[in-house]
Design a protein around this motif. Sequence first.
Motif: not given
Length: 350
Positions: A102-108, A111-115, A173-182
Amino acid sequence: MTDDVMRRRTLRTGSARFSVDARTIRSYPDAAISAAEARFDAWTNRGMVRPLRLSLRPERGAPVGYGTPFGEEVPLDTVRVVLAKRAGDPWRHSVISVYPSLDGGMTERFAALDDFIGGYFHRDWAEVGMSPVDVMAHFFANARRGEIQAVAADVRGLLELDDESIAACLVGLDCNYDPAEDNSTDRSWLAWMLRQFEDRAEALAPPESAVVGSSGWQRASRPIRGASPRVAVVRFVTKYGVAEGRASRSEFWWARFLWGLVCVGLVIAASAVPYEARTPFMIAFFVWLAATAIPNITLQARRLHDTGRSGWRMLVHLVPFVGPFILLWLNVEDSDRSGARFDRPDELLR
């Protein structure tokens, strides 16, 4: 962290499936590269030092799949393509993941964190077998200071939001890491990363420079970055017999270049006059060499100090054949922060 633990991780963005045929899916990597050709070229020219995620929207408004990024199934309009250097072949890349998102509109906005997130915490990141700690180490191995500062600025901006907004932004940002698992939280994880980014950026900061025009700049131990020819000559003369401190590359090479011009000028002048009239020029030449011997030696010591090495390393030029080339290589090296130990103690306390 074991591979089994990594593979058991759940994905923050939920499930995702393509709704298009396999042939269309296979066309997405090339289409994504074509759509972002400049970015792809910059990545390959850099040596593909870390993974790259490209985003593609094939048709505006037309879904490419369906998923549950926020719990309920919704149409997905964006294709994510993750590329990495091919193992065993440094000149080619491999497609390590292609999936709908899904395009979350967060790239702009970030931008650096998205990359950063796109390259490491994509949908198949657990299969790569890198933990969050491994990710930071891999990123820092080749990241430039400006890149690190840009990601840190985005993380800092994200931390200004409330917890719910942070979670929504990470999904965007399509981040698939969930800190809750750690056994952590999004805020704690981001704060930990921010500290890592800030510490690394500080470690890569250029050494402090003396400021032209400030009190005592002519004899200051600290080097002057981007020194002009005039500044280099002033420092060469005023630090005549001073070996302590450092000399930047510009200080060193401008002084050596101008010193060499005087030598060449005297030799040319001597050769341009009749033989019987050359004596004054030859005397001037040898007087010049003698008068500048000490400042040249101390300048060389300060240049080596600026690279973090002892001034005694200049003796390497006495090694037959290769010595002068080794010294040349040392002189063209950039500054090293460890060279500050050669500054005057009173300046270290400022």
